[in-house]
Design a protein around this motif. Structure first.
Motif, PDB file in Angstrom:
ATOM      1  N   GLU A   1       0.618  -1.114   0.090  1.00  0.00           N
ATOM      2  CA  GLU A   1       0.071   0.033   0.045  1.00  0.00           C
ATOM      3  C   GLU A   1       0.950   1.267   0.031  1.00  0.00           C
ATOM      4  O   GLU A   1       1.735   1.256   1.013  1.00  0.00           O
ATOM      5  CB  GLU A   1      -0.869  -0.042   1.230  1.00  0.00           C
ATOM      6  CG  GLU A   1      -2.114   1.027   1.102  1.00  0.00           C
ATOM      7  CD  GLU A   1      -3.134   0.783   0.258  1.00  0.00           C
ATOM      8  OE1 GLU A   1      -3.898   1.560  -0.379  1.00  0.00           O
ATOM      9  OE2 GLU A   1      -3.297  -0.503  -0.224  1.00  0.00           O
TER      10      GLU A   1
ATOM     11  N   THR B   1       0.776   5.706  -0.326  1.00  0.00           N
ATOM     12  CA  THR B   1      -0.034   6.911  -0.494  1.00  0.00           C
ATOM     13  C   THR B   1       0.073   8.084  -0.974  1.00  0.00           C
ATOM     14  O   THR B   1       1.481   8.220  -1.686  1.00  0.00           O
ATOM     15  CB  THR B   1      -0.164   7.232   1.196  1.00  0.00           C
ATOM     16  OG1 THR B   1       1.153   7.574   1.599  1.00  0.00           O
ATOM     17  CG2 THR B   1      -0.909   6.217   1.997  1.00  0.00           C
TER      18      THR B   1
ATOM     19  N   LYS C   1       0.818   7.112  -4.542  1.00  0.00           N
ATOM     20  CA  LYS C   1      -0.166   6.355  -5.295  1.00  0.00           C
ATOM     21  C   LYS C   1      -0.635   6.959  -6.354  1.00  0.00           C
ATOM     22  O   LYS C   1      -1.289   6.087  -7.111  1.00  0.00           O
ATOM     23  CB  LYS C   1      -1.324   6.594  -4.001  1.00  0.00           C
ATOM     24  CG  LYS C   1      -2.534   5.464  -4.322  1.00  0.00           C
ATOM     25  CD  LYS C   1      -3.301   5.213  -3.231  1.00  0.00           C
ATOM     26  CE  LYS C   1      -4.380   4.194  -3.489  1.00  0.00           C
ATOM     27  NZ  LYS C   1      -5.365   3.819  -2.636  1.00  0.00           N
TER      28      LYS C   1
END
Length: 864
Positions: free
Chosen positions: A694, A696, A700
RNA sequence: GCGAGGGUGGCGAAAUUGGCAAACGCACUGGACUUAGGAUCCAGCUCCGCCUGAGGCGGAUUGGGGGUUCAAGUCCCCCCUCUCGCACCA
C-alpha cells in the motif's frame, strides 16, 4: 548514457542491432496468431516524400504493437516498379528506365531503412523483375485459356506525330502534352480482363466489408454502378431489324418520341447512307469522334445532335420516332442507344425543345396537370400513368414491373441489369511494363506462350525512342519469334505491355512466399498469412487498385489458388499531408526560402512585392509547399519525424504540417531523455512496483496514473488507431512524474520502484512510435532484451480505482460547486453532501427544490 | 445536381454510453537560470464584464436558428459554409 539526446547516434546503433539480430524476419508459425499488416507499396519515383513517411509510420506502429501483443506479424515492403515516369525520365536524362528504376529503389530503400520501419526486408520484391512478372504472365495465359482474358477493338488516345498512345492525363486540352498535336481516338486491338463477370459479386460483397471506410465502399458501389431496368427493341421503320435500347424507365415508354444514338454506334452511318442527311451525319460523327474524352465529359459540353434520316417505331404506341445521333449518347453504356422521353427526362426535354420534337406526357403528378406546351422542365418524379394504353391509372413505380413483364410476354424486350463497370483494358502501348505473353501466327492465330517458355522477358537492351514511342515493335530480337504451336519462324509477339495495376493486384500474395519459383505463391504460405488483416494507404486508390485486387482475388479463388474472396479485411485510408502555400502576384508559388520577412511583412525575394499566405493544400512540388523528410531526419532524427506525424492528427484526417510542431515533438523526446538520465543511477537495480504494498499520496497517484495510461493507450491503439491521443496520454504520465514536488519521496524504496515503473511504462508504450529512442532508454535502465520483445503491458484494474472522486454540483444545469467524496459513497450520501454544500445552500436561498438528479461518480443536478 | 465527411480558443486538436467544453501539444506572455538564449525550468493563456486589491465573482461560448431533456459539441428539424467523391449512366 549520453547526457544529451543524439538521435543520429541512437538510431544508427539500433538499426544495426535490429538488422544483425534479424528481428523482423518472420515465418509461418501455426502456434502463433498471425497478423498481416500491409501498407501500399510505393512507386519508386526517386525519393520518399512526407506522404510515404506518414503512411508507413502509421503502419509501423500497428506492426510493432501487434508484435508486442504476441502476434506473428508479416510486415513486408516492395516496389511498384513498372510505369511511365521511368520512360519519361529515360527520355529526359538519357538513362535506361531499368537503371533509373533500380537506382531509385536503392535510394528509397535506404531512406525507409533510415526511418527504422520494421519490415521483413528478406521479402522485398520489385514488380519489374522477371521473377515477379513471370507469374503474372502465367496467370494471364490461364485467364486466356478460360476466356477471362480476351481481345477486342477499342478506342485509345492517339498522337499521330509521336506515333503513340497517350494516357488520359497526357492529353491536355485535347492536345498531346509533348508535341501539341491534336489527339485523336484510334481504334486498336486491346486485351481485356472480364471483370464484369464479377460485377454482381463485387457489389454484393461491398456490404460485407465492415472493416472498410464507408466512403470507400460507396465509391466502389458507384463505380460498379448497377442499374435494374429493361432492354426494349424498337423496330426500324424500313423493316430492317430493330434497335435495342437499355432503360431504367420502362414506365415512360409510351412517352418515347425519338431515339438518340451514340456517334460511334455502327448503325448511325448505315442508316444515314443514301439519305439527304448522309453528309451532315458523316461530318457530325467525325467531329464528335475527334473530340477527346475530357472535352466530351466536361461541364459546359453543349448537347447537340443530327437527324440520321431514318425512323423507328415505338413498339407500344406504334408511332414513328425520328432517329438522331447525339453527342451525349455514350457507346460504352447500355446499348449505345437511348429512347428519348422528353416529358420525363431533363436531358431529352432540352434536346426536344432545341430541335422542336414532340413532347408527350405519360405520367401525371397528383393534383396537377402537366401540359407539354407550357412545361419548362421535365417531370421526373412519381405519378400516375396516362396515355399508356392498358397501363393507364397505374402508379408509375408499379408500372415498372408490369411493363417489364409485358415486354417479355410480347417478346419486344426483356428485364436487364446494366453495369457502369466496364471490362478492364490492360493493354498499354508502352515499353516499361510486363509483356503480354501472346504470339500471333499467320497459321495458328492468337497463341499464348506456353508455361515452359515463360517468362517473356522485357528486353532491357531496347533503345528508347524519341517521342515516347515503345521500342518493342521495332526490336526484332523481341518482336519476331517462332510460333510456339507450329514453329512458323515468322510469327510475332504481342508488343503491348500490361497495365501496372495488374502487378499491384496480387503483390500482397507474393509477399507470403516472395522467392517461390513453382508458381505465383506457395499455397501453404498464402493460406497461413492471407487475407491481409490491415491494409493502409491513400484514398486515391479507393477505386481502381482496390477493385482490381478484389477482382484478382476472385479469379485466383475460382482457379483454386486461393480460399478466400476478399484480400483486405480491414482498410485504413490515411489523410494527406498538407502545408500552407506562399504566393507572389508576379512569381506564383514560392518556396519558403524565396520569401523574405521584413517590416513590410512577407515579401518576394525576386521582386520585393508582398507575399500572400495561401490556403493549406496537399504538399506538391508544383505548389512548392513540400518539406523534405531527409533534411528533417538529419536535423531531428527519424523518431521525432515519426512522433510528429502521429501526434499532429488522427490518421484518417489530413495532417497540417507545422515546423514548430516538429520542434515540439523533438522537445518532448529530449525532455523524457533528461528525466531518465537524471534518475537512471538510483533506479538501475530497483525492481518495478508490483502493487502488493500500500502506498499513499503522490506515489499512489503516480501508480494509479501508470495504469490509467496503459489502459488509455491500449484502447486508443487497439480500437481506433488514434495515436495522437495515445501520445498525449503518455505525455500526461510524464507530466505527472515531473509534478511530484517532493522529489525525495522518489528516492525511497517504494518511490524508486514506482518511478521505475512509470519510466518503463513511458518507454514501452512509446516504443512502437519512437522505437530507437525507446530501445536506448530501455537499455539505459539496465534491461538486456530488446524493448521490441517486451510484452505489451497489461493494466491492473484495482490500481486504476480512485479513492476519492470529484462530484460536480449543478443548479438548474449550471455548475455551481464541486466537492470530493469517497469513491464508494452511495447516491443518498452524494445527494446529502450536495444539498449541504455551502455554496449550494447560498444559491438555493431557501427556494423549494423540485428535483434532484444524481449521476453516481459524476454529478448532481438540483432543479429549483 | 447526387452522395459522403467536416465546421470546437490565435493554431493542430481532445471530450467511451447525453453529465465540469477546450485534455495534450504549438504559438504567445511573464518570470528563473545564464556571457548569451532560438537550450532548460516555473507560471499564465477561450472571450466579455464586475469588484480598490492578492484574489475572487458573474455572464457568454462548440458555423447560424429552432426543438427534445433535469442536462446537448454529442440526439431531432431547418439553414449557412468548406472539403472530397461521382456526375450527360439512358
Amino acid at each position: 548514457m549520453q547526457k544529451e539526446y543524439d538521435p543520429e547516434f541512437v538510431e544508427s546503433k539500433w538499426q544495426r542491432i535490429w538488422q544483425d539480430r534479424q528481428l523482423f524476419r518472420v515465418k509461418e508459425d501455426p502456434a502463433k496468431k498471425k497478423y498481416y499488416l500491409l501498407e501500399m507499396f510505393p512507386y519508386p519515383s526517386g525519393n520518399i516524400h512526407m506522404g510515404h513517411v506518414r503512411n508507413y509510420a502509421i503502419g509501423d506502429v500497428v506492426a510493432r504493437y501487434k508484435r508486442m501483443q504476441g502476434c506473428n506479424v508479416l510486415h513486408p515492403m516492395g516496389w511498384d516498379a513498372f510505369g511511365m515516369p521511368a520512360e519519361n525520365a529515360a527520355l529526359a536524362n538519357n538513362v535506361h528506365p531499368a537503371k533509373w528504376t533500380y537506382q531509385n529503389i536503392d535510394t528509397m530503400r535506404s531512406q525507409l531503412k533510415r526511418l527504422g520501419f520494421s519490415y521483413d526486408w528478406n521479402r522485398e520484391l520489385a514488380t519489374c523483375k522477371p521473377e515477379y512478372y513471370r507469374w503474372e504472365q502465367w496467370l494471364f495465359v490461364k485467364m486466356f485459356d478460360q476466356g477471362m482474358a480476351y481481345r477486342k477493338k477499342s478506342f485509345v488516345n492517339w498522337c499521330e506525330k509521336c506515333q503513340t498512345v497517350l494516357a488520359n492525363e497526357q492529353v491536355e486540352a485535347g492536345l498531346c502534352w509533348r508535341c501539341g498535336e491534336i489527339v485523336a481516338q484510334k481504334e486498336l486491338d486491346q486485351w481485356f480482363f472480364r471483370i464484369t463477370d464479377y460485377a454482381d459479386d463485387l457489389l454484393e460483397y461491398c456490404e460485407r466489408l465492415p472493416g472498410w471506410p464507408e466512403k470507400v465502399v460507396t465509391m466502389q458501389k458507384n463505380w460498379i454502378g448497377k442499374s435494374l431496368g429493361a432492354e426494349i427493341y424498337f423496330p426500324l421503320k424500313n423493316g430492317d431489324g430493330h434497335i435495342p435500347v437499355f432503360t431504367t424507365r420502362q414506365d415512360t415508354v409510351f412517352g418515347a418520341t425519338f431515339m438518340c444514338m451514340a456517334p460511334e454506334h455502327p448503325l448511325v452511318l448505315k442508316l444515314a447512307a443514301g439519305t439527304d442527311q448522309e453528309t451532315e451525319v458523316q461530318a457530325f460523327v467525325e467531329r464528335i469522334r475527334s473530340q477527346d474524352k475530357a472535352k466530351r465529359t466536361s461541364d459546359d459540353y453543349e448537347k447537340e445532335g443530327v437527324f440520321v434520316g431514318a425512323f423507328c417505331i415505338n413498339p407500344f404506341t406504334k408511332q414513328q420516332m425520328p432517329i438522331f445521333t447525339a453527342n451525349f449518347a455514350l457507346m460504352e453504356y447500355g446499348t449505345g442507344a437511348v429512347m428519348a422521353v422528353p416529358a420525363h427526362d431533363q436531358r431529352d426535354f432540352e434536346f426536344a425543345r432545341k430541335y422542336g420534337l414532340e413532347i408527350v406526357v405519360v405520367i401525371q403528378p397528383n393534383g396537377k396537370t402537366l401540359d407539354p406546351a407550357t412545361m419548362t422542365e421535365a417531370y421526373v418524379d412519381e405519378g400516375i400513368l396516362v396515355r399508356s394504353g392498358p397501363f393507364d391509372g397505374l402508379e408509375n413505380l408499379k408500372a415498372l414491373d408490369a411493363i417489364a413483364g409485358y415486354l417479355e410476354e410480347k417478346k419486344v424486350g426483356k428485364r436487364t441489369v446494366n453495369f457502369r463497370l466496364r471490362d478492364w483494358g490492360i493493354s498499354r502501348q508502352r515499353y516499361w511494363g510486363a509483356p503480354i505473353p501472346i504470339v500471333y501466327c499467320e497459321k495458328c492465330g492468337v497463341v499464348p506462350v506456353p508455361e515452359k517458355q515463360l517468362p517473356v522477358i522485357l528486353p532491357e537492351d531496347a533503345k528508347m525512342l524519341e517521342g515516347g514511342k515503345s521500342p518493342l515493335p521495332e526490336l526484332e530480337s523481341f518482336a519476331k519469334t517462332p510460333c510456339p504451336k507450329c514453329g512458323n519462324p515468322d510469327a510475332c509477339r504481342e508488343t503491348d505491355t500490361m497495365d501496372t495495376f495488374v502487378e499491384s493486384s496480387w503483390y500482397f500474395e507474393r509477399y507470403c512466399s516472395p522467392d517461390y519459383d513453382q508458381g505465383m505463391f506457395d499455397k501453404k504460405a498464402v493460406e497461413y498469412w492471407m487475407p491481409v488483416d490491415q491494409y493502409i494507404g491513400g484514398i486515391e486508390h479507393a477505386i481502381l487498385h482496390l477493385l482490381y485486387s478484389r477482382y484478382f482475388t476472385r479469379v485466383l479463388k475460382d482457379f483454386g489458388l486461393a480460399t478466400y474472396k476478399e484480400p483486405f479485411t480491414r482498410l485504413l485510408t490515411q489523410g494527406m499531408v498538407c502545408k500552407e502555400t506562399l504566393k507572389c502576384a508576379d512569381h506564383g508559388f514560392l518556396f519558403p526560402e524565396e520569401v523574405v520577412e521584413n517590416d513590410q511583412g512577407l515579401t518576394c525575394k525576386h521582386c520585393g512585392s508582398r507575399v500572400e499566405i495561401g490556403r493549406i493544400e496537399k504538399m506538391s512540388k508544383s505548389k512548392k509547399n513540400v518539406v523534405d523528410p531527409n533534411a528533417l531526419i538529419e536535423k531531428y532524427g527519424a523518431d521525432t519525424l515519426r512522433l510528429f506525424c502521429l501526434f499532429a492528427a488522427p490518421p484518417e484526417r489530413d495532417l497540417d504540417w507545422s515546423d514548430q510542431g516538429v520542434e515540439g515533438a523533438y522537445r518532448f523526446l529530449k525532455r523524457v531523455w533528461r528525466l531518465v538520465e537524471r534518475h537512471a543511477a538510483h533506479i538501475q537495480d530497483i525492481k518495478t512496483f508490483d502493487g502488493e504494498k500500500e502506498v499513499t499520496g503522490d506515489l499512489k497517484a503516480l501508480y494509479r496514473k501508470i495504469h490509467q495510461t496503459i489502459k488509455r493507450v491500449t484502447n486508443d491503439i487497439e480500437t481506433r488507431f488514434h495515436f495522437n491521443t495515445a501520445i498525449s496520454a503518455v505525455m500526461e504520465l510524464v507530466n505527472t512524474v515531473q509534478a511530484v514536488k517532493k522529489e525525495d519521496i522518489l528516492l525511497t524504496p517504494d518511490g524508486a520502484s514506482i518511478l521505475r515503473s512509470a519510466l518503463e511504462t513511458v518507454i514501452v508504450l512509446l516504443s512502437p512510435i519512437v522505437p530507437h529512442w525507446a530501445e536506448e532508454l530501455w537499455e539505459v535502465l539496465g534491461n538486456s532484451e530488446s524493448v521490441l520483445e517486451v510484452a505489451w503491458p497489461a493494466y491492473r484494474e484495482e490500481a486504476i480505482v480512485e479513492d476519492e472522486i470529484l462530484i460536480v454540483v449543478q443548479i438548474n444545469g449550471k455548475v455551481r460547486s464541486r466537492f470530493n467524496i469517497t469513491a464508494d459513497a452511495d447516491e443518498e450520501a452524494i445527494k446529502a453532501a450536495a444539498l449541504a454544500d455551502d455554496r449550494v445552500v447560498a444559491r438555493i436561498a431557501g427556494r423549494p427544490v423540485k428535483k434532484v438528479i444524481v449521476v453516481k461518480k459524476k454529478l448532481v443536478n438540483i432543479v429549483v
